[in-house]
Design a protein around this motif. Sequence first.
Motif, PDB file in Angstrom:
ATOM      1  N   SER A  57       0.849  -1.194   0.000  1.00 60.45           N
ATOM      2  CA  SER A  57       0.000   0.000   0.000  1.00 60.45           C
ATOM      3  C   SER A  57       0.885   1.245   0.000  1.00 60.45           C
ATOM      4  O   SER A  57       2.088   1.177   0.261  1.00 60.45           O
ATOM      5  CB  SER A  57      -0.895   0.011   1.245  1.00 60.45           C
ATOM      6  OG  SER A  57      -0.099   0.144   2.412  1.00 60.45           O
ATOM      7  N   ASP A  58       0.266   2.389  -0.262  1.00 62.07           N
ATOM      8  CA  ASP A  58       1.012   3.644  -0.206  1.00 62.07           C
ATOM      9  C   ASP A  58       1.545   3.896   1.200  1.00 62.07           C
ATOM     10  O   ASP A  58       2.666   4.397   1.374  1.00 62.07           O
ATOM     11  CB  ASP A  58       0.118   4.805  -0.637  1.00 62.07           C
ATOM     12  CG  ASP A  58      -0.204   4.754  -2.122  1.00 62.07           C
ATOM     13  OD1 ASP A  58       0.517   4.068  -2.872  1.00 62.07           O
ATOM     14  OD2 ASP A  58      -1.193   5.421  -2.532  1.00 62.07           O
ATOM     15  N   ALA A  59       0.742   3.524   2.218  1.00 62.58           N
ATOM     16  CA  ALA A  59       1.187   3.719   3.604  1.00 62.58           C
ATOM     17  C   ALA A  59       2.416   2.873   3.901  1.00 62.58           C
ATOM     18  O   ALA A  59       3.341   3.324   4.596  1.00 62.58           O
ATOM     19  CB  ALA A  59       0.050   3.375   4.563  1.00 62.58           C
ATOM     20  N   LEU A  60       2.439   1.671   3.372  1.00 65.08           N
ATOM     21  CA  LEU A  60       3.598   0.812   3.608  1.00 65.08           C
ATOM     22  C   LEU A  60       4.832   1.373   2.896  1.00 65.08           C
ATOM     23  O   LEU A  60       5.927   1.405   3.460  1.00 65.08           O
ATOM     24  CB  LEU A  60       3.319  -0.605   3.128  1.00 65.08           C
ATOM     25  CG  LEU A  60       4.491  -1.562   3.350  1.00 65.08           C
ATOM     26  CD1 LEU A  60       4.636  -1.892   4.828  1.00 65.08           C
ATOM     27  CD2 LEU A  60       4.360  -2.821   2.526  1.00 65.08           C
ATOM     28  N   ARG A  61       4.658   1.809   1.660  1.00 66.27           N
ATOM     29  CA  ARG A  61       5.790   2.371   0.925  1.00 66.27           C
ATOM     30  C   ARG A  61       6.364   3.580   1.663  1.00 66.27           C
ATOM     31  O   ARG A  61       7.589   3.750   1.746  1.00 66.27           O
ATOM     32  CB  ARG A  61       5.343   2.776  -0.484  1.00 66.27           C
ATOM     33  CG  ARG A  61       4.954   1.586  -1.362  1.00 66.27           C
ATOM     34  CD  ARG A  61       4.380   2.062  -2.702  1.00 66.27           C
ATOM     35  NE  ARG A  61       3.815   0.979  -3.480  1.00 66.27           N
ATOM     36  CZ  ARG A  61       4.498   0.206  -4.323  1.00 66.27           C
ATOM     37  NH1 ARG A  61       5.790   0.432  -4.497  1.00 66.27           N
ATOM     38  NH2 ARG A  61       3.899  -0.754  -4.986  1.00 66.27           N
ATOM     39  N   ALA A  62       5.500   4.402   2.218  1.00 69.09           N
ATOM     40  CA  ALA A  62       5.966   5.570   2.973  1.00 69.09           C
ATOM     41  C   ALA A  62       6.710   5.129   4.235  1.00 69.09           C
ATOM     42  O   ALA A  62       7.725   5.723   4.612  1.00 69.09           O
ATOM     43  CB  ALA A  62       4.781   6.458   3.331  1.00 69.09           C
ATOM     44  N   HIS A  63       6.210   4.094   4.884  1.00 70.66           N
ATOM     45  CA  HIS A  63       6.862   3.564   6.090  1.00 70.66           C
ATOM     46  C   HIS A  63       8.254   3.038   5.768  1.00 70.66           C
ATOM     47  O   HIS A  63       9.220   3.295   6.510  1.00 70.66           O
ATOM     48  CB  HIS A  63       5.996   2.454   6.691  1.00 70.66           C
ATOM     49  CG  HIS A  63       6.704   1.580   7.672  1.00 70.66           C
ATOM     50  ND1 HIS A  63       6.941   1.959   8.975  1.00 70.66           N
ATOM     51  CD2 HIS A  63       7.241   0.325   7.538  1.00 70.66           C
ATOM     52  CE1 HIS A  63       7.591   0.982   9.604  1.00 70.66           C
ATOM     53  NE2 HIS A  63       7.783  -0.015   8.761  1.00 70.66           N
ATOM     54  N   LEU A  64       8.401   2.333   4.668  1.00 68.04           N
ATOM     55  CA  LEU A  64       9.682   1.712   4.332  1.00 68.04           C
ATOM     56  C   LEU A  64      10.717   2.745   3.897  1.00 68.04           C
ATOM     57  O   LEU A  64      11.894   2.640   4.238  1.00 68.04           O
ATOM     58  CB  LEU A  64       9.483   0.663   3.240  1.00 68.04           C
ATOM     59  CG  LEU A  64       8.660  -0.567   3.642  1.00 68.04           C
ATOM     60  CD1 LEU A  64       8.418  -1.471   2.450  1.00 68.04           C
ATOM     61  CD2 LEU A  64       9.362  -1.340   4.762  1.00 68.04           C
ATOM     62  N   GLY A  65      10.307   3.719   3.136  1.00 69.42           N
ATOM     63  CA  GLY A  65      11.217   4.775   2.731  1.00 69.42           C
ATOM     64  C   GLY A  65      12.102   4.402   1.554  1.00 69.42           C
ATOM     65  O   GLY A  65      12.010   3.318   0.977  1.00 69.42           O
ATOM     66  N   SER A  66      13.012   5.297   1.237  1.00 65.71           N
ATOM     67  CA  SER A  66      13.799   5.179   0.000  1.00 65.71           C
ATOM     68  C   SER A  66      14.925   4.166   0.088  1.00 65.71           C
ATOM     69  O   SER A  66      15.493   3.771  -0.939  1.00 65.71           O
ATOM     70  CB  SER A  66      14.381   6.554  -0.372  1.00 65.71           C
ATOM     71  OG  SER A  66      15.205   7.037   0.694  1.00 65.71           O
ATOM     72  N   ASP A  67      15.284   3.737   1.305  1.00 65.89           N
ATOM     73  CA  ASP A  67      16.370   2.759   1.437  1.00 65.89           C
ATOM     74  C   ASP A  67      15.908   1.324   1.179  1.00 65.89           C
ATOM     75  O   ASP A  67      16.733   0.408   1.160  1.00 65.89           O
ATOM     76  CB  ASP A  67      16.985   2.824   2.839  1.00 65.89           C
ATOM     77  CG  ASP A  67      17.818   4.074   3.042  1.00 65.89           C
ATOM     78  OD1 ASP A  67      18.252   4.655   2.033  1.00 65.89           O
ATOM     79  OD2 ASP A  67      18.035   4.463   4.204  1.00 65.89           O
ATOM     80  N   ILE A  68      14.611   1.144   0.998  1.00 66.94           N
ATOM     81  CA  ILE A  68      14.053  -0.191   0.750  1.00 66.94           C
ATOM     82  C   ILE A  68      13.620  -0.251  -0.712  1.00 66.94           C
ATOM     83  O   ILE A  68      12.710   0.473  -1.129  1.00 66.94           O
ATOM     84  CB  ILE A  68      12.850  -0.501   1.656  1.00 66.94           C
ATOM     85  CG1 ILE A  68      13.177  -0.180   3.113  1.00 66.94           C
ATOM     86  CG2 ILE A  68      12.428  -1.955   1.497  1.00 66.94           C
ATOM     87  CD1 ILE A  68      14.315  -0.977   3.691  1.00 66.94           C
ATOM     88  N   THR A  69      14.286  -1.107  -1.473  1.00 67.73           N
ATOM     89  CA  THR A  69      13.911  -1.317  -2.873  1.00 67.73           C
ATOM     90  C   THR A  69      12.909  -2.448  -2.948  1.00 67.73           C
ATOM     91  O   THR A  69      13.132  -3.534  -2.390  1.00 67.73           O
ATOM     92  CB  THR A  69      15.146  -1.673  -3.715  1.00 67.73           C
ATOM     93  OG1 THR A  69      16.099  -0.602  -3.608  1.00 67.73           O
ATOM     94  CG2 THR A  69      14.768  -1.885  -5.171  1.00 67.73           C
ATOM     95  N   LEU A  70      11.792  -2.216  -3.620  1.00 71.16           N
ATOM     96  CA  LEU A  70      10.726  -3.212  -3.718  1.00 71.16           C
ATOM     97  C   LEU A  70      10.781  -3.895  -5.078  1.00 71.16           C
ATOM     98  O   LEU A  70      10.757  -3.231  -6.120  1.00 71.16           O
ATOM     99  CB  LEU A  70       9.363  -2.542  -3.505  1.00 71.16           C
ATOM    100  CG  LEU A  70       9.189  -1.847  -2.145  1.00 71.16           C
ATOM    101  CD1 LEU A  70       7.905  -1.032  -2.107  1.00 71.16           C
ATOM    102  CD2 LEU A  70       9.209  -2.870  -1.013  1.00 71.16           C
ATOM    103  N   ARG A  71      10.856  -5.220  -5.066  1.00 72.94           N
ATOM    104  CA  ARG A  71      10.918  -6.007  -6.287  1.00 72.94           C
ATOM    105  C   ARG A  71       9.945  -7.177  -6.196  1.00 72.94           C
ATOM    106  O   ARG A  71       9.665  -7.682  -5.103  1.00 72.94           O
ATOM    107  CB  ARG A  71      12.335  -6.566  -6.507  1.00 72.94           C
ATOM    108  CG  ARG A  71      13.451  -5.537  -6.542  1.00 72.94           C
ATOM    109  CD  ARG A  71      13.392  -4.645  -7.771  1.00 72.94           C
ATOM    110  NE  ARG A  71      13.437  -5.410  -9.007  1.00 72.94           N
ATOM    111  CZ  ARG A  71      14.546  -5.892  -9.572  1.00 72.94           C
ATOM    112  NH1 ARG A  71      15.737  -5.709  -8.978  1.00 72.94           N
ATOM    113  NH2 ARG A  71      14.497  -6.539 -10.714  1.00 72.94           N
ATOM    114  N   PRO A  72       9.442  -7.663  -7.324  1.00 74.58           N
ATOM    115  CA  PRO A  72       8.575  -8.837  -7.303  1.00 74.58           C
ATOM    116  C   PRO A  72       9.380 -10.103  -7.008  1.00 74.58           C
ATOM    117  O   PRO A  72      10.610 -10.128  -7.207  1.00 74.58           O
ATOM    118  CB  PRO A  72       7.982  -8.864  -8.712  1.00 74.58           C
ATOM    119  CG  PRO A  72       9.016  -8.198  -9.551  1.00 74.58           C
ATOM    120  CD  PRO A  72       9.618  -7.130  -8.686  1.00 74.58           C
ATOM    121  N   PRO A  73       8.741 -11.183  -6.558  1.00 71.39           N
ATOM    122  CA  PRO A  73       9.469 -12.424  -6.262  1.00 71.39           C
ATOM    123  C   PRO A  73      10.255 -12.966  -7.456  1.00 71.39           C
ATOM    124  O   PRO A  73      11.317 -13.579  -7.274  1.00 71.39           O
ATOM    125  CB  PRO A  73       8.358 -13.391  -5.844  1.00 71.39           C
ATOM    126  CG  PRO A  73       7.274 -12.513  -5.313  1.00 71.39           C
ATOM    127  CD  PRO A  73       7.315 -11.277  -6.153  1.00 71.39           C
TER     128      PRO A  73
END
Length: 600
Positions: free
Chosen positions: A244-260
């Motif tokens: 979610s957008d809330a989760l992305r904001a919580h994780l911040g820019s140091d966390i790169t999100l990738r699919p499995p």
Amino acid sequence: MFQSFENRADASQGAGRLLALRELMQKEALSGFLVPRADAHQGEYCAPNDERLAWLTGFTGSAGFCAVLAEVAGVFIDGRYRTQVKEQVDLAVYTPVPWPETQLKEWLAQALPDGGVIGYDAWLHTASEIEELETALASKGFSFRATANLVDKVWPDQPAPPLGPITPYPEALAGESHQDKRARLGAVLQAAGQAAAVITLPDSIAWLLNIRGSDIPRNPVPHSFAILFASGAVTLFTAPEKLSDALRAHLGSDITLRPPSALLPTLHSLQGEVRIDAKTAPVKLAQELAEGTATVAWADDPCILPKARKTQAEIAGTQEAHLRDAAAVIEFLTWFDAQPAGSITEVDVVTQLENARRATGELRDISFETIAGTGPHGAIMHYRVTEETNAPLQNGQLIVLDSGGQYIDGTTDITRTLPIGDVGHIEKEAFTRVLQGMIGISRLRFPKGLAGRDLDAIARYPLWLAGQDFNHGTGHGVGVYLCVHEGPQRLSRVSHVPLKAGMILSNEPGYYREGAFGIRLENLIVVQKAHALEGADAREMFEFLTLTYVPIDRRLICVEMLSIAERDWLNSYHKACYTKVAGRLSESAKMWLSDATQAI
């Protein structure tokens, strides 16, 4: 209701499913195939699509595996499930094997004296498991071949993988920001000369990033993989539908999100030494990492020990969760004692207890399927009542009631054994020995550096004096709004991990007489620095702080068997139960608690 009562064990399908698997094995030129109770994350708990062992055999325990050969199929189970497995599998086609007393390597060598080719799914076994088998059996004509999962090929209605949402976990409850956790563990990697660590355990990832998920029933963790870099940055591999957008904001820019799907290509691209845990990571990841340009560095998951040592905020939250839960359990016990023998069933007990927890308004889930076994069912250590097995509570029986709740500030796990009407003296004597074992652990002071293996016997000593024992560990680690079974700490003869301040454990000795009754008592405890004693040595000592405050049923205690110190502990504990919990109760429950905590 979180808990349901449908029968998930279907022994009638076992023979047909086994035949289909064997036909596929023959086509693949395999002598055998391994079917573990595991998923790609190697956690104890599985999502429905990963319940391959239960689908194939009917066995629903939380640990075990099946070794399928052309002529025999062994279902390997530990001491907790010796009775349960015989009731759940078709014994005409499946053979229960006591494990770890009988090791798979020994069993295979005896079952296939000329050796053979054993297939396995490389996502479902750790590197240490496969290496041990290959080392022990290569000289005996065995080879081990990674294959596609053959059970998946014969499971026509296999559920889809879960896609539960991932949510932020409050820093105020965690006691440390995920930025600080990542920096701290990144520094550990840097000091070891490691560029990165591959993290596969969902609860490790949840703890590291201060997130929670909903992919596994009863355990608020997300299915995901992660790579932690020495810089403190993280790449998280998870389905985008969970974000979610809330989760992305919580994780911040140091966390790169990738699919499995990006995990294996990313492993191939890593440089330098990369840490991976041979005991928890699937061998598939180690194989893929070795094919790339990185060097594999075998070492523990860097989150394991820091996660086990709770922060002050986590301990405070857990204490509050346990007091809330204690009030709910006491409200239930007030109801329970008002029911005449024979008037209620095991399902009634489970339902009423869950309703009491729900009435707090804070229950997120139960922490595991409630165990409510009366009479002979009490001897089945992990009994789960179904519509078919549901039994009335009859006069003279005991009921083992093992349950827990998931609250945002803590995870609870409590067992009480309760009498229905007039109970025999043999049962009371055994109950008292179990109580003495629990008190022994609760009162213990021990030097720094000792592990669970050094303490486990203390809980068994009163039973041993009577020629009795129990076939499970004395205690397991517990998370904070995470898994109710958490490593690496345990109170067990097989645990070599030194206990440290902040580790939460269960204290749960028991006694089980198959076909007759079961007894178990369980409180949660946390390791803390021991208070100073006058005249003591100048050495660092630990002790246990009790977290659970629900009375022990005095009607089952042979008071004359208790020492003065044991009586004093019990009376002090019961006084604390009243002091800490009475203000949270209804008037009727407060009156019940006042009576239940009278001194002996």
